[in-house]
Scaffold this motif. Structure first.
Motif, PDB file in Angstrom:
ATOM      1  N   VAL A   1       6.545   2.874  -2.355  1.00 22.16           N
ATOM      2  CA  VAL A   1       7.101   1.545  -2.114  1.00 22.16           C
ATOM      3  C   VAL A   1       6.845   0.670  -3.337  1.00 22.16           C
ATOM      4  O   VAL A   1       5.695   0.477  -3.750  1.00 22.16           O
ATOM      5  N   LEU A   2       7.914   0.166  -3.911  1.00 21.64           N
ATOM      6  CA  LEU A   2       7.827  -0.807  -5.000  1.00 21.64           C
ATOM      7  C   LEU A   2       7.815  -2.194  -4.362  1.00 21.64           C
ATOM      8  O   LEU A   2       8.694  -2.516  -3.560  1.00 21.64           O
ATOM      9  N   VAL A   3       6.816  -3.007  -4.692  1.00 23.55           N
ATOM     10  CA  VAL A   3       6.668  -4.315  -4.058  1.00 23.55           C
ATOM     11  C   VAL A   3       6.774  -5.400  -5.118  1.00 23.55           C
ATOM     12  O   VAL A   3       6.183  -5.299  -6.206  1.00 23.55           O
ATOM     13  N   ASN A   4       7.515  -6.441  -4.771  1.00 21.04           N
ATOM     14  CA  ASN A   4       7.733  -7.547  -5.716  1.00 21.04           C
ATOM     15  C   ASN A   4       6.545  -8.504  -5.669  1.00 21.04           C
ATOM     16  O   ASN A   4       6.616  -9.613  -5.128  1.00 21.04           O
ATOM     17  N   THR A   5       5.450  -8.068  -6.281  1.00 21.26           N
ATOM     18  CA  THR A   5       4.243  -8.877  -6.351  1.00 21.26           C
ATOM     19  C   THR A   5       3.399  -8.356  -7.500  1.00 21.26           C
ATOM     20  O   THR A   5       3.771  -7.360  -8.145  1.00 21.26           O
ATOM     21  N   PHE A   6       2.278  -9.024  -7.779  1.00 25.24           N
ATOM     22  CA  PHE A   6       1.329  -8.454  -8.738  1.00 25.24           C
ATOM     23  C   PHE A   6      -0.032  -8.396  -8.068  1.00 25.24           C
ATOM     24  O   PHE A   6      -0.346  -9.182  -7.164  1.00 25.24           O
ATOM     25  N   GLU A   7      -0.834  -7.438  -8.469  1.00 23.99           N
ATOM     26  CA  GLU A   7      -1.994  -7.046  -7.687  1.00 23.99           C
ATOM     27  C   GLU A   7      -2.992  -8.184  -7.490  1.00 23.99           C
ATOM     28  O   GLU A   7      -3.507  -8.389  -6.400  1.00 23.99           O
ATOM     29  N   SER A   8      -3.279  -8.956  -8.519  1.00 22.59           N
ATOM     30  CA  SER A   8      -4.293 -10.001  -8.369  1.00 22.59           C
ATOM     31  C   SER A   8      -3.830 -11.128  -7.458  1.00 22.59           C
ATOM     32  O   SER A   8      -4.652 -11.868  -6.913  1.00 22.59           O
ATOM     33  N   LEU A   9      -2.520 -11.271  -7.263  1.00 16.37           N
ATOM     34  CA  LEU A   9      -1.997 -12.317  -6.383  1.00 16.37           C
ATOM     35  C   LEU A   9      -2.307 -12.013  -4.924  1.00 16.37           C
ATOM     36  O   LEU A   9      -2.608 -12.916  -4.139  1.00 16.37           O
ATOM     37  N   GLU A  10      -2.237 -10.730  -4.547  1.00 16.81           N
ATOM     38  CA  GLU A  10      -2.392 -10.335  -3.145  1.00 16.81           C
ATOM     39  C   GLU A  10      -3.325  -9.137  -3.020  1.00 16.81           C
ATOM     40  O   GLU A  10      -3.043  -8.188  -2.293  1.00 16.81           O
ATOM     41  N   SER A  11      -4.417  -9.190  -3.711  1.00 16.79           N
ATOM     42  CA  SER A  11      -5.314  -8.045  -3.764  1.00 16.79           C
ATOM     43  C   SER A  11      -5.779  -7.547  -2.387  1.00 16.79           C
ATOM     44  O   SER A  11      -5.757  -6.340  -2.128  1.00 16.79           O
ATOM     45  N   PRO A  12      -6.186  -8.428  -1.461  1.00 13.28           N
ATOM     46  CA  PRO A  12      -6.611  -7.920  -0.152  1.00 13.28           C
ATOM     47  C   PRO A  12      -5.514  -7.155   0.581  1.00 13.28           C
ATOM     48  O   PRO A  12      -5.771  -6.119   1.211  1.00 13.28           O
ATOM     49  N   ALA A  13      -4.287  -7.656   0.513  1.00 10.16           N
ATOM     50  CA  ALA A  13      -3.173  -6.982   1.190  1.00 10.16           C
ATOM     51  C   ALA A  13      -2.869  -5.639   0.542  1.00 10.16           C
ATOM     52  O   ALA A  13      -2.593  -4.648   1.223  1.00 10.16           O
ATOM     53  N   VAL A  14      -2.911  -5.600  -0.778  1.00 10.39           N
ATOM     54  CA  VAL A  14      -2.653  -4.343  -1.484  1.00 10.39           C
ATOM     55  C   VAL A  14      -3.711  -3.311  -1.123  1.00 10.39           C
ATOM     56  O   VAL A  14      -3.399  -2.131  -0.865  1.00 10.39           O
ATOM     57  N   GLN A  15      -4.950  -3.738  -1.065  1.00 10.61           N
ATOM     58  CA  GLN A  15      -6.016  -2.817  -0.681  1.00 10.61           C
ATOM     59  C   GLN A  15      -5.838  -2.345   0.759  1.00 10.61           C
ATOM     60  O   GLN A  15      -6.102  -1.176   1.075  1.00 10.61           O
ATOM     61  N   ALA A  16      -5.385  -3.218   1.638  1.00  9.40           N
ATOM     62  CA  ALA A  16      -5.150  -2.834   3.026  1.00  9.40           C
ATOM     63  C   ALA A  16      -4.095  -1.745   3.131  1.00  9.40           C
ATOM     64  O   ALA A  16      -4.211  -0.818   3.945  1.00  9.40           O
ATOM     65  N   LEU A  17      -3.057  -1.835   2.307  1.00 13.24           N
ATOM     66  CA  LEU A  17      -1.989  -0.842   2.337  1.00 13.24           C
ATOM     67  C   LEU A  17      -2.464   0.529   1.858  1.00 13.24           C
ATOM     68  O   LEU A  17      -1.790   1.533   2.096  1.00 13.24           O
ATOM     69  N   ARG A  18      -3.592   0.550   1.187  1.00  9.75           N
ATOM     70  CA  ARG A  18      -4.166   1.821   0.734  1.00  9.75           C
ATOM     71  C   ARG A  18      -5.299   2.289   1.653  1.00  9.75           C
ATOM     72  O   ARG A  18      -5.927   3.314   1.392  1.00  9.75           O
ATOM     73  N   ASP A  19      -5.542   1.535   2.721  1.00 13.28           N
ATOM     74  CA  ASP A  19      -6.655   1.822   3.630  1.00 13.28           C
ATOM     75  C   ASP A  19      -6.145   2.668   4.800  1.00 13.28           C
ATOM     76  O   ASP A  19      -5.162   2.299   5.454  1.00 13.28           O
ATOM     77  N   PRO A  20      -6.773   3.796   5.094  1.00 10.60           N
ATOM     78  CA  PRO A  20      -6.328   4.647   6.211  1.00 10.60           C
ATOM     79  C   PRO A  20      -6.303   3.923   7.552  1.00 10.60           C
ATOM     80  O   PRO A  20      -5.579   4.328   8.462  1.00 10.60           O
ATOM     81  N   ARG A  21      -7.065   2.836   7.679  1.00 11.65           N
ATOM     82  CA  ARG A  21      -7.087   2.093   8.937  1.00 11.65           C
ATOM     83  C   ARG A  21      -5.821   1.273   9.147  1.00 11.65           C
ATOM     84  O   ARG A  21      -5.559   0.795  10.271  1.00 11.65           O
ATOM     85  N   CYS A  22      -5.032   1.100   8.106  1.00 13.18           N
ATOM     86  CA  CYS A  22      -3.837   0.254   8.208  1.00 13.18           C
ATOM     87  C   CYS A  22      -2.864   0.823   9.240  1.00 13.18           C
ATOM     88  O   CYS A  22      -2.337   0.095  10.084  1.00 13.18           O
TER      89      CYS A  22
END
Length: 477
Positions: A211-232
């Motif tokens: 998934v290509l997302v129109n954002t940059f990592e430092s802007l939404e770091s918690p959300a980006v990390q959540a998308l990589r979390d198996p609990r998501c």
């Protein structure tokens, strides 16, 4: 690489096509040929947001455009069904035409298919042809994290989430927000046709290779990390997420719908004559309209604030023949504010206005494209969401990013003049406003850094290209 073609298949609507054009330019810079496929709306379609393909193509000659003709017997004027539901139901019927087009491209030249937020059923076409397929999420990582977790929230529920009212919902990676702030279609009963259609189309994102997302990592770091979390999404591994934004334009990437590209809008000359950071810009997107009563409240609030303003006004419903703003706005308002305000009908070159040194604040509907444009230019936001995911974006802007304030009253049906006056003064005059402006400038620097060589978004896109060579498909294993 110049012989390889990327096919982009955006969701209908200007708000989806324009960011896909910006993504196309990234592919072009990396040496790929790009073809954008656009589904032409069936006759009588009330919700397919019409795109002037010829105008967009003329503005972007390096991109090849291909139009899928309307599917036969697609009646999108079905009484009793929401227009957006009919749109979602008809889009899969374009898959045969999309398949025929993809087959017309030599296999070794076809690099990948990139689908939009609502054209995800096209992943079936790519799977059938063995073509690598990716999703482009034109909104932010926080919204993606929410919609990814919604199916688990709905599972087993018989009542709709609407019944929760303002009960806070907690999702991994985003601040708690009232249930009422969810995208409207997701508030219906889980077995409701509209809710099921939206959930289904977004669940198909997980069938893509990434998934290509129109954002940059430092802007939404918690959300980006959540998308990589198996609990998501328990029990399922989400595809890789690539933050490749902010993908915003220079004001010419197809967004200009009403003016010749070489003509400089009159409002920019007006801005040239204003002091630095002195103007409040009001614009509510391509679909944002207000009734006459609300326009009058805005006008009174702007008048009382004493600040300069540039206001893009769309005609209220039922006033198509209106030519004179004096018929809607308070008596003598235009005359009284002529030395410090400018109103333009319908459209303003938003990117250019936000980029202008005289612009000091932005009253916005919080569409993600507008939000990113403001962040990229370091302009603080006064948040006035209207529909879709904008209520959630308001939360992310005001609580996570802390580069905006909420304009209160819209949920009750009207934002009063006193609120307009108070929030304009808060952002433009107060110590809190100074802090918000400081954070906005800091985020602008982070956005610029993400797009530079070696920046997080440049690196993420390079990683995507590397990964794409190794997925199953004609160019992969």
């Amino acid at each position: 690489m110049a012989q390889q073609t990327v096919v982009l298949y955006p969701s209908p609507g200007v708000g989806h096509v324009v960011p896909m054009v910006h993504l196309a330019k990234v592919f072009l810079r990396h040496g790929y040929d790009v073809t954008m496929v656009i589904a032409e709306p069936p006759a009588g379609s009330p919700d397919f947001r019409i795109v002037d393909v010829d105008r967009v193509a003329a503005s972007n000659p390096a991109i090849t455009f291909h139009v899928l003709r309307p599917v036969p017997d697609a009646d999108l004027a079905c009484p009793g069904k929401p227009p957006f539901l009919l749109t979602l139901q008809v889009l899969p019927r374009y898959n045969d035409a999309l398949e025929a087009f993809l087959r017309s491209i030599p296999r070794r030249r076809l690099h990948s298919l990139v689908v939009g937020m609502f054209t995800t059923y096209a992943v079936d076409v790519a799977a059938k042809l063995g073509v690598p397929v990716y999703a482009f999420f034109a909104s932010g990582a926080a919204t993606l994290a929410v919609v990814t977790q919604v199916p688990a929230l709905l599972a087993g529920r018989r009542a709709g989430l609407k019944e929760l009212g303002d009960t806070p919902l907690e999702f991994l990676g985003v601040p708690p927000f009232p249930a009422s702030h969810l995208i409207g279609e997701l508030l219906e009963r889980p077995d409701d046709e509209m809710c099921k259609a939206v959930v289904d189309v977004w669940e198909r994102i997980a069938d893509a290779s990434g998934v290509l997302v129109n954002t940059f990592e430092s802007l939404e770091s918690p959300a980006v990390q959540a998308l990589r979390d198996p609990r998501c999404v328990p029990g399922r591994v989400l595809p890789p997420v690539y933050c490749v934004g902010p993908l915003v334009g220079d004001g010419t990437g197809g967004a200009r719908q009403e003016r010749d590209e070489t003509e400089r809008h009159e409002c920019l000359a007006w801005l040239d004559a204003q002091p630095e950071k002195s103007v409040v810009f009001l614009c509510f997107g391509s679909r944002g309209t207000h009734p006459a009563e609300q326009l009058r409240e805005i006008a009174v609030g702007l008048d009382r604030s004493g600040h300069r303003f540039l206001w893009a006004v769309r005609r209220p419903a039922g006033t198509d023949g209106l030519k004179d703003l004096d018929m809607v706005l308070p008596e003598a308002f235009l005359e009284r504010t002529k030395d410090r305000g400018l109103i333009v009908w319908s459209w303003a070159p938003q990117v250019e206005v936000l980029r202008h040194p005289s612009t000091g604040a932005f009253i916005t509907h919080c569409g993600w494209n507008s939000t990113l444009e403001a962040i990229t230019e370091g302009v603080p936001m006064l948040c006035w969401p209207l529909y879709a995911e904008q209520l959630m974006n308001k939360v992310f802007v005001t609580e996570d990013m802390r580069v905006g304030v909420e304009m209160e009253g819209y949920r009750a049906g009207i934002v009063k003049a006193e609120e307009v006056e108070a929030k304009v003064k808060l952002v433009m005059e107060s110590e809190k406003g100074r802090e918000i402006r400081g954070r906005a400038v800091a985020l602008k620097k982070e956005a610029m850094a993400a797009l530079q060589d070696g920046g997080s978004s440049q690196t993420s896109f390079a990683r995507f290209l590397f990964d794409a060579k190794n997925v199953d498909g004609p160019l992969g294993k």
